[in-house]
Write a protein that holds these residues in place. Structure first.
Motif, short mmCIF file in Angstrom:
data_model
loop_
_atom_site.label_atom_id
_atom_site.label_comp_id
_atom_site.label_asym_id
_atom_site.label_seq_id
_atom_site.Cartn_x
_atom_site.Cartn_y
_atom_site.Cartn_z
N ASP A 429 40.98 53.26 2.50
CA ASP A 429 41.15 54.17 1.61
C ASP A 429 39.71 54.35 0.73
O ASP A 429 39.45 55.73 0.14
N LEU A 430 39.21 53.32 0.47
CA LEU A 430 37.82 53.66 -0.16
C LEU A 430 36.64 54.18 0.71
O LEU A 430 36.17 55.11 -0.11
N ARG A 431 36.72 54.23 1.91
CA ARG A 431 35.89 54.66 2.93
C ARG A 431 36.29 56.24 2.73
O ARG A 431 35.45 57.19 2.91
N ALA A 432 37.52 56.77 2.66
CA ALA A 432 37.80 57.94 2.79
C ALA A 432 37.30 58.75 1.49
O ALA A 432 37.38 60.17 1.10
N ARG A 433 36.98 58.07 0.34
CA ARG A 433 36.49 58.71 -0.76
C ARG A 433 35.05 59.18 -0.47
O ARG A 433 34.68 59.95 -1.37
N GLN A 434 34.45 58.66 0.39
CA GLN A 434 32.93 59.19 0.57
C GLN A 434 32.21 59.35 -0.48
O GLN A 434 31.71 60.48 -0.78
N ILE A 435 32.06 58.19 -1.04
CA ILE A 435 31.03 58.34 -2.15
C ILE A 435 29.67 57.96 -2.11
O ILE A 435 28.92 58.28 -3.07
#
Length: 656
Positions: A429-435
């Motif tokens: 989920d955090l990687r999906a944010r592509q921050i």
């Protein structure tokens, strides 16, 4: 129900001087009383009676003299019916306030004293005894010439019946004001620890579950289910009924927040303790309570239980407010804190943007009620998509999610992760944010210290600042070598990681750092890296007492803007960096001393200055929100942090 809005307007210059060691009585606005622990409790309760319970100041008498035989004691606060003379025979409610060191069981000044006062007043119906931690409310019962006292959850507000206190409707819930919620959280936390046999950190997590249930009830139920009547509290069957309601709410909470609570988790409080905690919170609307009121209450409970040994010290709210005001976030900007702790920076930024949204929609629609739906939709979209927080400590992440839920909800953007590790190690989920390289604004106070070094080679080798640098005295320049450091304090690596999170050319970061980074000769390579990769917009020197009474550390806030690769390449080819102006300021007035006590502006004689303000209050009439203005007086806090933010905004607009 009332809620103090963020906007406060100064009506006129300071009109009252309060002598040193005195405070201004809230009820009459004139009398200066000795500033003692007991007086602090009384003034907070007085504010609560007016702002939460709806009583008029004219209906309340302070230090009212009673006749008890030959004695003439003075009751702290006595409430009379509207228009009635302030005579003993007309008293309706009596409230006794004590300092924390006085216990309810004290033979002379405990609840027995309150009950003797109630017995001496033939028309008194209710009474309250509190020392700021303990609180007991009673109903007087006269049966066959005998007087008895039944404990109840709360005294009724003006115009309210006792039944409405026992099980209130949603439109009757009160927005907590001043330190009322702080008192309630403290009281509940201590009660769980003292009556359930739990250590205080364990008690905190149980209280957290109950607060979640309270907020879920306010958001999701058609009728109030978060309540425990006085009859239920005093009978086993009633306590079990209250526990069943809370268990049902908690099952719904677990389904809504599976990343916070495990499926098999339960409220581990016995029915008697649970019923008491519910009775202490059921009268408040946590969602409607003022942001600062909730922040103060939550931070104290969190800080006393989760302050860890990994360089964690939580950022004071005024510093959060200063940095957020400096960078002026908007609702289409991604906001990140890669060391979010309990979420102070993120909540401040989120509510700053929400106030912008609210003002824009009210201006657009011209009517609060019509604007509410549009406000809610925009706020939900912003909180879900533009707020991101990370922290290594899973307990802090859970606490920050709770804080977010209580303050408009951006909990979906909070993740337990090591910000310094490669993004490939983060969850899906955090990687999906592509921050990485996509963040507009960062507000952060990373963990400090050589006692918690980063010594994992796989992390160190991924950073320029994880390498050894060599210094050339002839050119006064530092150059990175291929050798990797054995270890680095985390704050140094956080600088580089924060910059890499930012959008090149536009991304900006406000980061709290120890002063050694700005001045230590041996850390010149860190400053070299900062100047190579960013434009330094501001350096704010914070007062030595900023993080007191918890930790003594000299810090500054650096505001950085990430350069583009093209800008870096041009400066590298030229062999020099471009000159530019940097905003600098000293936050030498931060609103508290080294013991954590609030400090106020004083005149030349040392007397505290009071200002008159106009505040906007949110009330409900026939279930609809109505905004009203009210004038009140308050001491001027000795804090120049927001002035610094305003000066920076002016300076920045000139630079742009």
């Amino acid at each position: 129900m009332r809620r103090s809005e963020a906007q406060l307007t100064l009506i006129k210059p300071a009109a009252v001087i309060v002598q040193q060691g005195k405070l201004l009585d809230y009820i009459d606005g004139v009398t200066q009383r000795n500033e003692t622990p007991e007086e602090y409790v009384r003034q907070e309760i007085a504010k609560s009676l007016v702002r939460e319970y709806g009583y008029e100041k004219a209906e309340i008498s302070v230090e009212f003299t009673l006749r008890l035989g030959s004695k003439k004691p003075r009751a702290d606060l006595v409430i009379f019916d509207e228009g009635d003379p302030h005579d003993q025979d007309r008293a309706r409610v009596i409230i006794e306030c004590k300092s924390q060191k006085i216990k309810s069981t004290d033979r002379k000044e405990g609840v027995g004293q309150l009950q003797s006062y109630m017995s001496a007043c033939p028309n008194v119906a209710y009474g309250m005894w509190t020392n700021g931690v303990e609180r007991f409310c009673y109903r007087r019962v006269d049966t066959n010439g005998k007087i008895a006292f039944e404990e109840i959850p709360d005294i009724p507000g003006k115009g309210r019946t006792e039944d409405e206190v026992e099980r209130p409707r949603f439109d009757q819930l009160k927005a907590a004001s001043s330190d009322a919620l702080l008192f309630a959280f403290r009281r509940c936390h201590n009660y769980i620890a003292g009556n359930q046999g739990l250590q205080k950190p364990e008690a905190f997590w149980e209280l957290l579950k109950i607060i979640f249930c309270k907020i879920h009830d306010e958001r999701s139920s058609d009728e109030v289910e978060f309540y425990a009547t006085s009859k239920e509290r005093h009978g086993l069957n009633g306590r079990l009924k209250a526990k069943k309601r809370l268990d049902t709410l908690f099952n719904e909470v677990k389904a809504e927040y599976p990343t916070i609570f495990r499926e098999n988790e339960a409220i581990e409080l016995n029915p008697e303790v649970l019923a008491y905690i519910v009775s202490q919170l059921q009268m408040y609307s946590l969602l409607e309570s003022d942001i600062d009121v909730k922040g103060r209450a939550y931070e104290e409970i969190v800080g006393s239980n989760l302050r860890g040994d990994r360089g964690e010290f939580f950022t004071p709210r005024n510093i959060c407010q200063m940095t957020v005001a400096m960078l002026d976030p908007g609702e289409r900007q991604v906001i990140l804190d890669p060391a979010c702790g309990t979420g102070g920076f993120l909540i401040t930024a989120m509510n700053y943007v929400i106030e912008k949204i609210r003002s824009a929609e009210i201006s657009k629609w011209g009517d609060v009620e019509r604007a509410e739906t549009a406000i809610r939709q925009r706020v939900q979209r912003f909180a879900q998509n533009y707020i991101v927080g990370m922290d290594l400590n899973p307990n802090l992440v859970k606490a920050s999610k709770m804080n977010m839920v209580m303050n408009n909800d951006g909990a979906g953007g909070l993740f337990q992760a090591n910000s310094l590790k490669a993004p490939a190690t983060w969850d899906d989920d955090l990687r999906a944010r592509q921050i990485m390289g996509q963040v507009d604004l960062i507000f952060t106070n990373p963990p400090f210290g050589s006692k918690i070094p980063i010594d994992e080679p796989s992390i160190l080798e991924a950073y320029d600042l994880g390498h050894i640098w060599s210094y050339d005295a002839d050119t006064d320049r530092w150059t990175r070598t291929n050798a990797v450091q054995k270890s680095q304090p985390p704050e140094i690596l956080f600088i580089e990681r924060c910059v890499k999170f930012l959008k090149p050319g536009t991304g900006r970061c406000a980061i709290v750092l120890p002063d050694g980074i700005l001045g230590s000769p041996g850390l010149g390579y860190v400053r070299e890296w900062i100047l190579q990769n960013t434009r330094v917009l501001a350096s704010i020197d914070l007062h030595p007492d900023t993080f007191q009474p918890h930790v003594s550390v000299q810090t500054s806030v650096l505001v950085l803007e990430r350069k583009t690769d093209e800008e870096i390449a041009v400066e590298t080819a030229a062999g020099r960096m471009n000159d530019y102006e940097v905003f600098m300021a000293v936050a030498n007035h931060i609103g508290h001393d080294k013991r954590g006590n609030v400090t106020y502006v004083r005149d030349k004689k040392g007397n505290e200055i009071v200002e008159e303000i106009e505040e906007t209050l949110k009330e409900y009439e026939e279930g609809k929100p109505v905004y009203k203005k009210q004038r009140t007086r308050r001491k001027v806090i000795d804090d120049n942090t927001l002035q610094i933010a305003q000066a920076f905004r002016t300076w920045l607009s000139e630079q742009d």
